[in-house]
Design a protein around this motif. Structure first.
Motif, PDB file in Angstrom:
ATOM      1  N   GLU A   1       0.833  -1.199   0.000  1.00  0.00           N
ATOM      2  CA  GLU A   1       0.000   0.000   0.000  1.00  0.00           C
ATOM      3  C   GLU A   1       0.873   1.258   0.000  1.00  0.00           C
ATOM      4  OE1 GLU A   1      -1.019   1.007   4.636  1.00  0.00           O
ATOM      5  OE2 GLU A   1      -2.190  -0.525   3.612  1.00  0.00           O
ATOM      6  N   GLU A   2       0.358   2.300  -0.615  1.00  0.00           N
ATOM      7  CA  GLU A   2       1.113   3.550  -0.723  1.00  0.00           C
ATOM      8  C   GLU A   2       0.890   4.358   0.537  1.00  0.00           C
ATOM      9  OE1 GLU A   2      -0.028   5.441  -4.361  1.00  0.00           O
ATOM     10  OE2 GLU A   2       1.155   4.052  -5.554  1.00  0.00           O
ATOM     11  N   SER A   3       1.606   4.006   1.601  1.00  0.00           N
ATOM     12  CA  SER A   3       1.352   4.693   2.866  1.00  0.00           C
ATOM     13  C   SER A   3       2.633   5.331   3.399  1.00  0.00           C
ATOM     14  CB  SER A   3       0.744   3.726   3.884  1.00  0.00           C
ATOM     15  OG  SER A   3       1.664   2.740   4.205  1.00  0.00           O
ATOM     16  N   SER A   4       2.441   6.244   4.343  1.00  0.00           N
ATOM     17  CA  SER A   4       3.571   6.910   4.992  1.00  0.00           C
ATOM     18  C   SER A   4       4.317   5.876   5.847  1.00  0.00           C
ATOM     19  CB  SER A   4       3.060   8.056   5.870  1.00  0.00           C
ATOM     20  OG  SER A   4       2.429   9.024   5.058  1.00  0.00           O
ATOM     21  N   PRO A   5       5.626   5.975   6.023  1.00  0.00           N
ATOM     22  CA  PRO A   5       6.455   7.147   5.692  1.00  0.00           C
ATOM     23  C   PRO A   5       7.012   7.159   4.276  1.00  0.00           C
ATOM     24  CG  PRO A   5       7.788   5.563   6.887  1.00  0.00           C
ATOM     25  CD  PRO A   5       6.392   4.971   6.806  1.00  0.00           C
TER      26      PRO A   5
ATOM     27  N   PHE B   1      -1.137  29.141 -11.423  1.00  0.00           N
ATOM     28  CA  PHE B   1      -1.838  29.764 -10.301  1.00  0.00           C
ATOM     29  C   PHE B   1      -2.589  31.020 -10.733  1.00  0.00           C
ATOM     30  CE2 PHE B   1       1.474  27.459  -7.911  1.00  0.00           C
ATOM     31  CZ  PHE B   1       0.650  26.782  -7.034  1.00  0.00           C
ATOM     32  N   TYR B   2      -3.829  31.132 -10.259  1.00  0.00           N
ATOM     33  CA  TYR B   2      -4.618  32.337 -10.490  1.00  0.00           C
ATOM     34  C   TYR B   2      -3.890  33.529  -9.861  1.00  0.00           C
ATOM     35  CZ  TYR B   2      -8.602  35.543  -9.891  1.00  0.00           C
ATOM     36  OH  TYR B   2      -9.434  36.620  -9.884  1.00  0.00           O
ATOM     37  N   ARG B   3      -3.735  34.580 -10.587  1.00  0.00           N
ATOM     38  CA  ARG B   3      -3.037  35.798 -10.159  1.00  0.00           C
ATOM     39  C   ARG B   3      -1.666  35.494  -9.532  1.00  0.00           C
ATOM     40  NH1 ARG B   3      -7.305  39.605  -7.019  1.00  0.00           N
ATOM     41  NH2 ARG B   3      -5.415  40.695  -6.436  1.00  0.00           N
ATOM     42  N   ASN B   4      -1.027  34.466 -10.082  1.00  0.00           N
ATOM     43  CA  ASN B   4       0.344  34.136  -9.649  1.00  0.00           C
ATOM     44  C   ASN B   4       0.475  33.902  -8.144  1.00  0.00           C
ATOM     45  OD1 ASN B   4       2.401  33.573 -11.244  1.00  0.00           O
ATOM     46  ND2 ASN B   4       2.887  35.700 -11.778  1.00  0.00           N
ATOM     47  N   ALA B   5      -0.444  33.166  -7.571  1.00  0.00           N
ATOM     48  CA  ALA B   5      -0.456  32.930  -6.113  1.00  0.00           C
ATOM     49  C   ALA B   5       0.706  32.020  -5.721  1.00  0.00           C
ATOM     50  CB  ALA B   5      -1.781  32.298  -5.698  1.00  0.00           C
ATOM     51  N   CYS B   6       1.909  32.524  -5.873  1.00  0.00           N
ATOM     52  CA  CYS B   6       3.108  31.706  -5.683  1.00  0.00           C
ATOM     53  C   CYS B   6       3.195  31.146  -4.260  1.00  0.00           C
ATOM     54  CB  CYS B   6       4.327  32.552  -5.986  1.00  0.00           C
ATOM     55  SG  CYS B   6       5.805  31.588  -6.067  1.00  0.00           S
ATOM     56  N   LEU B   7       3.561  29.879  -4.175  1.00  0.00           N
ATOM     57  CA  LEU B   7       3.580  29.163  -2.889  1.00  0.00           C
ATOM     58  C   LEU B   7       5.017  29.140  -2.336  1.00  0.00           C
ATOM     59  CD1 LEU B   7       1.520  27.223  -1.362  1.00  0.00           C
ATOM     60  CD2 LEU B   7       2.711  25.391  -2.498  1.00  0.00           C
ATOM     61  N   HIS B   8       5.174  29.329  -1.026  1.00  0.00           N
ATOM     62  CA  HIS B   8       6.509  29.250  -0.435  1.00  0.00           C
ATOM     63  C   HIS B   8       6.619  28.158   0.624  1.00  0.00           C
ATOM     64  CE1 HIS B   8       8.118  32.714  -2.533  1.00  0.00           C
ATOM     65  NE2 HIS B   8       6.942  33.281  -2.349  1.00  0.00           N
ATOM     66  N   CYS B   9       5.544  27.402   0.799  1.00  0.00           N
ATOM     67  CA  CYS B   9       5.588  26.296   1.771  1.00  0.00           C
ATOM     68  C   CYS B   9       5.045  25.030   1.109  1.00  0.00           C
ATOM     69  CB  CYS B   9       4.728  26.642   3.000  1.00  0.00           C
ATOM     70  SG  CYS B   9       4.693  25.326   4.222  1.00  0.00           S
ATOM     71  N   ILE B  10       5.809  23.964   1.186  1.00  0.00           N
ATOM     72  CA  ILE B  10       5.371  22.681   0.628  1.00  0.00           C
ATOM     73  C   ILE B  10       4.573  21.958   1.721  1.00  0.00           C
ATOM     74  CG2 ILE B  10       6.167  20.483  -0.371  1.00  0.00           C
ATOM     75  CD1 ILE B  10       6.819  23.044  -2.067  1.00  0.00           C
ATOM     76  N   ASN B  11       3.276  21.815   1.517  1.00  0.00           N
ATOM     77  CA  ASN B  11       2.411  21.167   2.522  1.00  0.00           C
ATOM     78  C   ASN B  11       2.224  19.697   2.168  1.00  0.00           C
ATOM     79  OD1 ASN B  11       1.320  24.165   2.190  1.00  0.00           O
ATOM     80  ND2 ASN B  11       1.010  23.535   4.291  1.00  0.00           N
ATOM     81  N   VAL B  12       2.637  18.820   3.087  1.00  0.00           N
ATOM     82  CA  VAL B  12       2.447  17.375   2.873  1.00  0.00           C
ATOM     83  C   VAL B  12       1.608  16.809   4.026  1.00  0.00           C
ATOM     84  CG1 VAL B  12       4.647  17.176   1.635  1.00  0.00           C
ATOM     85  CG2 VAL B  12       4.571  16.620   4.074  1.00  0.00           C
ATOM     86  N   LEU B  13       0.959  15.703   3.743  1.00  0.00           N
ATOM     87  CA  LEU B  13       0.009  15.109   4.691  1.00  0.00           C
ATOM     88  C   LEU B  13       0.291  13.614   4.761  1.00  0.00           C
ATOM     89  CD1 LEU B  13      -2.861  15.560   6.157  1.00  0.00           C
ATOM     90  CD2 LEU B  13      -3.863  15.119   3.917  1.00  0.00           C
ATOM     91  N   LEU B  14       0.314  13.055   5.968  1.00  0.00           N
ATOM     92  CA  LEU B  14       0.512  11.613   6.093  1.00  0.00           C
ATOM     93  C   LEU B  14      -0.621  10.878   5.384  1.00  0.00           C
ATOM     94  CD1 LEU B  14       1.595  11.154   9.835  1.00  0.00           C
ATOM     95  CD2 LEU B  14       3.009  11.592   7.833  1.00  0.00           C
ATOM     96  N   THR B  15      -0.320   9.697   4.874  1.00  0.00           N
ATOM     97  CA  THR B  15      -1.359   8.948   4.160  1.00  0.00           C
ATOM     98  C   THR B  15      -1.360   7.472   4.570  1.00  0.00           C
ATOM     99  OG1 THR B  15      -2.228   8.401   1.968  1.00  0.00           O
ATOM    100  CG2 THR B  15       0.156   8.611   2.119  1.00  0.00           C
ATOM    101  N   TYR B  16      -2.532   6.965   4.843  1.00  0.00           N
ATOM    102  CA  TYR B  16      -2.734   5.543   5.169  1.00  0.00           C
ATOM    103  C   TYR B  16      -4.007   5.077   4.475  1.00  0.00           C
ATOM    104  CZ  TYR B  16       0.461   6.962   8.812  1.00  0.00           C
ATOM    105  OH  TYR B  16       1.539   7.496   9.462  1.00  0.00           O
TER     106      TYR B  16
ATOM    107  N   TRP C   1      -5.318  16.250  -2.755  1.00  0.00           N
ATOM    108  CA  TRP C   1      -3.970  15.976  -2.249  1.00  0.00           C
ATOM    109  C   TRP C   1      -3.450  14.691  -2.918  1.00  0.00           C
ATOM    110  CZ3 TRP C   1      -1.463  18.518   2.116  1.00  0.00           C
ATOM    111  CH2 TRP C   1      -2.176  19.630   2.599  1.00  0.00           C
ATOM    112  N   PRO C   2      -2.852  14.795  -4.121  1.00  0.00           N
ATOM    113  CA  PRO C   2      -2.321  13.597  -4.770  1.00  0.00           C
ATOM    114  C   PRO C   2      -1.170  12.980  -3.959  1.00  0.00           C
ATOM    115  CG  PRO C   2      -1.688  15.588  -5.966  1.00  0.00           C
ATOM    116  CD  PRO C   2      -2.644  16.014  -4.902  1.00  0.00           C
ATOM    117  N   VAL C   3      -0.956  11.661  -4.161  1.00  0.00           N
ATOM    118  CA  VAL C   3       0.067  10.934  -3.386  1.00  0.00           C
ATOM    119  C   VAL C   3       1.354  10.797  -4.201  1.00  0.00           C
ATOM    120  CG1 VAL C   3       0.604   8.720  -2.281  1.00  0.00           C
ATOM    121  CG2 VAL C   3      -1.732   9.646  -2.168  1.00  0.00           C
TER     122      VAL C   3
END
Ligand code: SF4
Length: 356
Positions: free
Chosen positions: A15-19, A39-54, A85-87
């Motif tokens: 299974e494709e699970s964390s870690p 991105f709409y109006r160049n909403a540039c991102l400066h933080c990479i948000n990741v989420l654990l997956t099970y 939130w793609p894996v």
């Protein structure tokens, strides 16, 4: 070995699970060129948000959350704070983040409530701290944590931590996250972890997520923001947005006026310019005076910063974490992921006066 057990072990390994795997917010995946998009109006991102997956997903049942276990559908297809939130493989997330050193000022691990979450968070935290160029935040799951875990997060190199308290009062917490939904979360535990985290990470190094529009009054929310500030943390606001299939899928979004007034009050409180006790509320507990000279408030509104998404800071930005369109569509923005233009400010001025 019994055939069923062997099959179970094999499934577990496959299974494709964390870690080894992580969900990545759509905006972060776009930033790292892992999925196409602009991105709409160049909403540039400066933080990479990741989420654990099970495979089994989150074991909690928060009424408003897209990940709640009773929401129908496969965990990997569920949206969270409005977006997909793609894996991806953790190796690929690290490699892609390193390729975006100029943009990625921070990376954030969002835990979920699962028995493996704590161990896997430590594994991923150590890898990120050892292999990446940027500071690491943790959006913690207090229900599975003890004080010593907070100490260990700090020792392992976490730069900031946040608690998603989400609701303003103990009654609403119980109703939407605790006993009211057969959920495992407890108000006292969340506040205890929040307060202890400040003692470990220090003043202004701990955040508290709060969602506006879950049944609280403006006064209740602003009092909560003050309580968070008084222990040395800062609040990061979201406007409630109904997740299809969640228990609150029919709950309305709060009026724009309420969100704008709470954003203004948060800015005043979190930057120590004023206090809730000086603000005046009407008989429906809506803010009618921010307790500061009119000219000062007008200048603050004109700058627009109070209405931008807040979160853990980056190198140059007040918040590296701008979660583009995490609480509204781009057509009717609640938390602005970029600096406001003159039209945006004009709209906000009108919304602030909306008491319907
Ligand atoms: S504000 Fe952003 S970076 Fe900080 S904990 Fe929350 S989601 Fe993570």
């Amino acid at each position: 070995m019994n055939k069923n057990i062997a099959a179970e072990i094999e499934n577990d390994v496959c299974e494709e699970s964390s870690p080894d795997y992580l969900k990545v917010s759509l905006a972060a995946a776009m930033t790292m060129d892992l999925v196409p998009g602009i991105f709409y109006r160049n909403a540039c991102l400066h933080c990479i948000n990741v989420l654990l997956t099970y495979d089994e997903g989150c074991k909690a049942n928060c009424a408003y959350c897209g990940l709640q276990k009773t929401r129908e559908g496969d965990y990997n297809d569920k949206s969270f704070i409005r977006v997909d939130w793609p894996v991806f493989k953790t190796d690929d997330v690290i490699e892609s983040t390193l390729k975006k050193k100029d943009i990625a000022d921070r990376i954030c691990i969002s835990m979920i409530t699962h028995e493996k979450a704590k161990k896997d968070t430590f594994t991923i935290l150590k890898r990120f701290v050892g292999e990446l160029h940027c500071p690491v935040s943790i959006l913690m799951a207090p229900t599975v944590l003890k004080h010593q875990d907070i100490d260990s997060f700090k020792e392992c190199g976490a730069n900031m931590v946040t608690v998603a308290l989400d609701v303003a009062t103990p009654e609403l917490f119980d109703k939407y996250r605790g006993k009211g939904v057969n959920g495992p979360h407890r108000w006292e535990k969340y506040n205890d972890i929040l307060e202890y985290s400040v003692s470990v990470f220090g003043k202004n190094r701990v955040g508290c997520h709060l969602v506006v529009g879950l049944g609280e009054t403006e006064m209740e929310m602003v009092r909560r923001i003050q309580a968070v500030r008084d222990i040395g943390a800062r609040s990061h606001l979201f406007s409630f947005y109904r997740e299809k299939g969640s228990r609150l899928e029919n709950h309305p979004q709060c009026p724009a006026g309420k969100y704008r007034r709470v954003q203004t009050a948060r800015h005043i409180i979190d930057y120590d310019m004023g206090r809730v006790e000086d603000m005046i509320f009407d008989d429906e507990e809506r803010i009618i005076d921010f307790g500061m000279p009119f000219k000062t408030v007008a200048e603050m509104i004109e700058k627009g910063v109070a209405f931008q998404t807040t979160g853990c800071p980056g190198k140059t930005e007040i918040s590296a974490c701008n979660r583009p369109f995490g609480d509204s569509s781009p057509k009717n923005i609640r938390s602005f992921p970029f600096a406001l233009n003159a039209n945006d400010v004009a709209r906000i001025r009108k919304e602030l006066l909306d008491y319907d």
